[in-house]
Motif scaffolding. Structure first.
Motif, short mmCIF file in Angstrom:
data_model
loop_
_atom_site.label_atom_id
_atom_site.label_comp_id
_atom_site.label_asym_id
_atom_site.label_seq_id
_atom_site.Cartn_x
_atom_site.Cartn_y
_atom_site.Cartn_z
N ARG A 49 -5.05 -27.72 29.14
CA ARG A 49 -3.96 -27.01 29.81
C ARG A 49 -3.88 -25.55 29.38
NH1 ARG A 49 1.13 -30.52 28.34
NH2 ARG A 49 2.10 -28.51 28.81
N VAL A 50 -4.10 -25.28 28.10
CA VAL A 50 -4.00 -23.91 27.62
C VAL A 50 -5.20 -23.55 26.76
CG1 VAL A 50 -1.48 -23.83 27.67
CG2 VAL A 50 -2.65 -24.57 25.58
N ALA A 51 -5.56 -22.26 26.81
CA ALA A 51 -6.59 -21.70 25.93
C ALA A 51 -5.93 -20.60 25.11
CB ALA A 51 -7.75 -21.13 26.74
N VAL A 52 -6.31 -20.52 23.85
CA VAL A 52 -5.65 -19.59 22.91
C VAL A 52 -6.71 -18.81 22.15
CG1 VAL A 52 -4.18 -19.44 20.86
CG2 VAL A 52 -3.65 -21.10 22.65
N SER A 53 -6.44 -17.53 21.93
CA SER A 53 -7.27 -16.73 21.01
C SER A 53 -6.33 -16.00 20.06
CB SER A 53 -8.14 -15.73 21.77
OG SER A 53 -7.37 -14.68 22.31
N VAL A 54 -6.73 -15.93 18.81
CA VAL A 54 -5.97 -15.22 17.78
C VAL A 54 -6.93 -14.37 16.96
CG1 VAL A 54 -4.56 -15.44 15.69
CG2 VAL A 54 -4.16 -16.98 17.62
N VAL A 55 -6.57 -13.11 16.76
CA VAL A 55 -7.32 -12.22 15.88
C VAL A 55 -6.34 -11.64 14.87
CG1 VAL A 55 -8.69 -10.13 15.67
CG2 VAL A 55 -9.03 -11.64 17.65
N VAL A 56 -6.66 -11.79 13.58
CA VAL A 56 -5.86 -11.19 12.52
C VAL A 56 -6.73 -10.13 11.85
CG1 VAL A 56 -4.54 -11.57 10.41
CG2 VAL A 56 -4.60 -13.34 12.18
N GLU A 57 -6.38 -8.88 12.05
CA GLU A 57 -7.16 -7.80 11.46
C GLU A 57 -7.14 -7.90 9.93
OE1 GLU A 57 -6.86 -4.23 14.77
OE2 GLU A 57 -5.62 -4.11 12.96
N HIS A 58 -8.34 -7.88 9.34
CA HIS A 58 -8.49 -7.91 7.89
C HIS A 58 -7.75 -9.10 7.28
CE1 HIS A 58 -10.14 -3.95 8.56
NE2 HIS A 58 -9.00 -3.53 9.03
N GLY A 59 -7.77 -10.20 8.03
CA GLY A 59 -7.06 -11.39 7.57
C GLY A 59 -7.87 -12.28 6.65
N GLY A 60 -9.20 -11.97 6.50
CA GLY A 60 -10.05 -12.82 5.67
C GLY A 60 -10.75 -13.86 6.53
N GLU B 151 1.69 -9.38 10.27
CA GLU B 151 0.24 -9.17 10.30
C GLU B 151 -0.13 -8.11 11.34
OE1 GLU B 151 -1.85 -10.42 8.27
OE2 GLU B 151 -1.05 -12.31 7.52
N SER B 152 -1.27 -7.46 11.12
CA SER B 152 -1.85 -6.63 12.17
C SER B 152 -2.72 -7.56 12.99
CB SER B 152 -2.68 -5.50 11.57
OG SER B 152 -3.24 -4.69 12.58
N ALA B 153 -2.20 -8.05 14.10
CA ALA B 153 -2.83 -9.19 14.77
C ALA B 153 -2.55 -9.19 16.27
CB ALA B 153 -2.32 -10.49 14.15
N ALA B 154 -3.23 -10.09 16.96
CA ALA B 154 -3.02 -10.26 18.40
C ALA B 154 -3.28 -11.70 18.77
CB ALA B 154 -3.94 -9.34 19.20
N ALA B 155 -2.58 -12.16 19.82
CA ALA B 155 -2.77 -13.52 20.32
C ALA B 155 -2.60 -13.53 21.83
CB ALA B 155 -1.78 -14.49 19.66
N VAL B 156 -3.41 -14.34 22.50
CA VAL B 156 -3.33 -14.49 23.96
C VAL B 156 -3.35 -15.97 24.29
CG1 VAL B 156 -4.45 -14.01 26.17
CG2 VAL B 156 -4.52 -12.28 24.34
N ILE B 157 -2.46 -16.39 25.20
CA ILE B 157 -2.41 -17.77 25.66
C ILE B 157 -2.60 -17.78 27.17
CG2 ILE B 157 -1.09 -19.92 25.69
CD1 ILE B 157 0.58 -18.80 23.38
N MET B 158 -3.56 -18.57 27.64
CA MET B 158 -3.94 -18.55 29.05
C MET B 158 -3.94 -19.96 29.61
SD MET B 158 -7.38 -16.73 30.52
CE MET B 158 -7.87 -16.84 32.24
#
Length: 647
Positions: A578-589, A266-273
């Motif tokens: 304990r953790v925070a997560v963000s996920v973005v999937v470009e043009h994923g619907g 996927e054209s995507a990104a994820a961050v875990i904090m």
């Protein structure tokens, strides 16, 4: 005719006088020369001895070892490894072409590297060594050493070069090094002489570039004796330099590698904090690339393949990409309204599927509407009309201020390239930047994370961690430098009413744990690890009235680059985050379909510290998850994992 005795005597007298004059002049010249020689050899002997010594002795720089990079557990992320190379001295080689021909029978010579070496050889002094083959194997080095008598002017040498054992897993975070260029030098005021060493490696992008001064170290020196034409005769002594600083990151290598693999193609990104410290445990962008390709200079075809890929593998989407946050922004609108006391969580709004604003219809994603909804239901089912109504009451400036408080619209201080600021639009911003007045429709759009609002996956992770913890957390990437902890100031409590935060968290919990929640399909069954989240879908195209009348075209039926972006943010466990997560999937619907399953999986990976048990997943999904886990094990190649020597 014979001369008289008088004439003879007079002639003799003249000759004697001339001889005396000539002899005196010669004597004076010899005396002056002697005095000058005495002055040079005796009076100025020390000065000329020093000059001669300086002409005979050269001071040369010794490149220092670059500092290495480690993850939070000591796993090596970037190291220095021996780099074997073959050099040639033209004046010692004699027939250069003949020697190159013999060398080619022992070592595979790259045509491009050989052309570059021959060019350098022609324009360099004949006694300077020129690299003709770089990064050769130990076996090739051995063959050259054994055949040294038949290869005049050829010398096998060893140096240090950068190597990234995890290849693409951390390419967008660490970046890469490469040979310094004239362009690099032009950007540096008063460059270190070390940077003028030919093909010296410096950090180009990412952490390698941002922490170049720490990682580079300080040069050593060696004194060498040279002859009249500058050729090195022998080394007299050396003083080793100071190696660069070792840097330990907050990243968890195991979690990072899993996250990168889970994003797949996927054209995507994820961050875990980390929700208590702000430590960044994983920062992934997909697709990725192998930074080792850039260390010695990437080929034109390989670079073109990266730049022409429409999924942009060179972009660090996690920090550089900015997207309309869509419905993941709705918690901000709710908190702004609660802060102003304009609504209580029990107040309801009627949603018929749209809201008329200034003769324009703003639609809810659910065409038939949600009916009467309060805060929890509005978040749970992502009702757009509810948040339109809140925004019209509270106004854009209060919403923007709350957004800033939660970490959006801020360029966070991270040692990565191109960290984006995002955008929290206000009335003043639109007047100054676009030369237009703010209209009420802009506020309605902003309330659901559309319109002018832009945020990066990193900012969305910060927002979620602050919502979960109630703390003004700052993202941290560098854990220690040379073993010295780099902890910042203790985070302050957010200036947000804790009751309001609890009300928003309950709505996020319902998103994933209520049967009508938009992310119920991506819930966690394990009670101790229940997550709270929010789906988001941001449009990248305008939907016309005619299209709405006949039915909005499904994402699956659109070209890839016209489909909506899919987003999901969450924190876990719900009771003790304990953790925070963000996920973005470009043009994923849709966010519930494309982003939420990824976020759920990497959240479980972080909480369990490895592959979670199937019992953490809904029973209907376990067979699919088991198959997925096996596939990921195959996709993640064997890693050359080494750890810091703690002896």
């Amino acid at each position: 005719m014979r001369k008289s005795p008088a004439e003879v005597g007079e002639s003799h007298t003249r000759l004697t006088r001339r001889a005396l004059l000539l002899g005196g002049a010669q004597l004076a010249f010899v005396g002056a020369l002697g005095l000058r020689m005495r002055h040079l050899q005796v009076d100025q002997a020390d000065q000329f001895r020093l000059l001669a010594e300086e002409n005979r002795i050269n001071i040369r720089l010794i490149p220092p070892a670059r500092g290495e990079l480690f993850d939070r557990n000591g796993v090596v992320l970037a190291r220095n490894e021996p780099s074997y190379r073959i050099t040639m001295v033209r004046e010692d080689a004699g027939d250069v072409d003949d020697v190159i021909s013999r060398l080619a029978t022992l070592v595979e010579l790259d045509p491009d590297d050989l052309d570059r070496a021959m060019t350098e050889m022609r324009r360099s002094p004949p006694f300077l060594p020129i690299t003709v083959a770089d990064r050769v194997s130990w076996e090739e080095m051995s063959r050259v050493a054994v055949n040294a008598p038949a290869l005049p002017g050829i010398t096998p040498e060893v140096g240090l070069s950068r190597y990234y054992p995890l290849r693409g897993d951390l390419a967008h975070v660490i970046g890469y090094v490469g040979p310094i260029s004239d362009y690099d030098l032009s950007k540096i005021e008063n460059p270190d002489q070390l940077l003028r060493i030919p093909r010296f490696q410096i950090g180009k992008v990412g952490l390698e570039g941002k922490m170049e001064n720490n990682l580079r170290g300080k040069a050593g020196t060696k004194r060498v004796e040279v002859n009249a034409v500058g050729r090195v005769m022998r080394e007299l002594d050396r003083r080793e330099g100071q190696p660069g600083d070792d840097v330990q990151l907050t990243i968890d290598q195991q979690l990072q590698s899993y996250t990168q693999a889970r994003l797949g193609n996927e054209s995507a990104a994820a961050v875990i904090m980390d929700c208590q410290s702000g430590d960044l445990l994983a920062i992934a962008s997909s697709p990725t690339f192998d930074p080792n390709l850039f260390v010695e200079g990437i080929s034109v075809p390989a670079y073109r393949a990266l730049t022409e890929n429409d999924h942009r593998p060179l972009a660090a989407k996690s920090v550089q990409g900015t997207y309309p946050p869509g419905s993941t922004f709705k918690m901000i609108t709710a908190l702004a309204a609660l802060k102003e006391g304009l609504f209580s969580p029990d107040d309801t709004v009627w949603c018929p599927g749209h809201l008329e604003v200034s003769n324009r219809r703003f639609h809810c994603w659910k065409r038939g509407g949600h009916g009467h909804v309060g805060l929890t239901q509005a978040l749970r089912e992502s009702c757009d009309v509810y948040f339109y109504q809140l925004a019209l009451e509270v106004g854009i400036d209060k919403i923007s201020a709350m957004s800033t408080k939660l970490g959006l619209g801020i360029r966070h201080d991270l040692p990565m390239s191109g960290v984006a600021k995002g955008l929290n639009p206000t009335r003043d911003w639109k007047a100054q930047v676009r030369g237009e007045s703010w209209v009420i429709g802009d506020t309605a759009n902003a309330s659901i994370g559309q319109g002018f609002v832009l945020a990066s996956p990193m900012q969305l992770a910060v927002m979620t961690a602050r919502l979960a913890s109630g703390l003004e957390l700052q993202p941290r990437l560098v854990k220690s430098v040379n073993g010295v902890e780099q902890a910042g100031a203790a985070p302050q409590t957010l200036d947000i009413n804790p009751t309001h935060l609890d009300q928003v968290r309950r709505g996020m919990y319902a998103v994933s744990n209520h049967r009508r929640g938009t992310a119920y399909g991506s819930r966690i069954i394990a009670d101790e690890y229940r997550l709270a989240g929010k789906t988001g879908t941001s449009q990248v195209r305008n939907i016309t009235a005619a299209e709405r009348a006949r039915g909005v075209t499904r994402n699956e039926d659109l070209p890839w680059n016209r489909r909506d972006h899919a987003l999901f943010v969450n924190f876990a466990p719900y009771d003790t985050p304990r953790v925070a997560v963000s996920v973005v999937v470009e043009h994923g619907g849709g966010g519930s379909k494309a982003a939420a399953p990824i976020a759920r999986d990497i959240t479980l990976q972080a909480l369990y510290g490895g592959t979670p048990p199937l019992s953490a997943y809904p029973s209907k999904d376990r067979a699919k998850i088991e198959e997925q886990q096996e596939e990921l094990d195959r996709l993640v190649p064997e890693r050359e994992i080494t750890r810091r020597n703690r002896a």
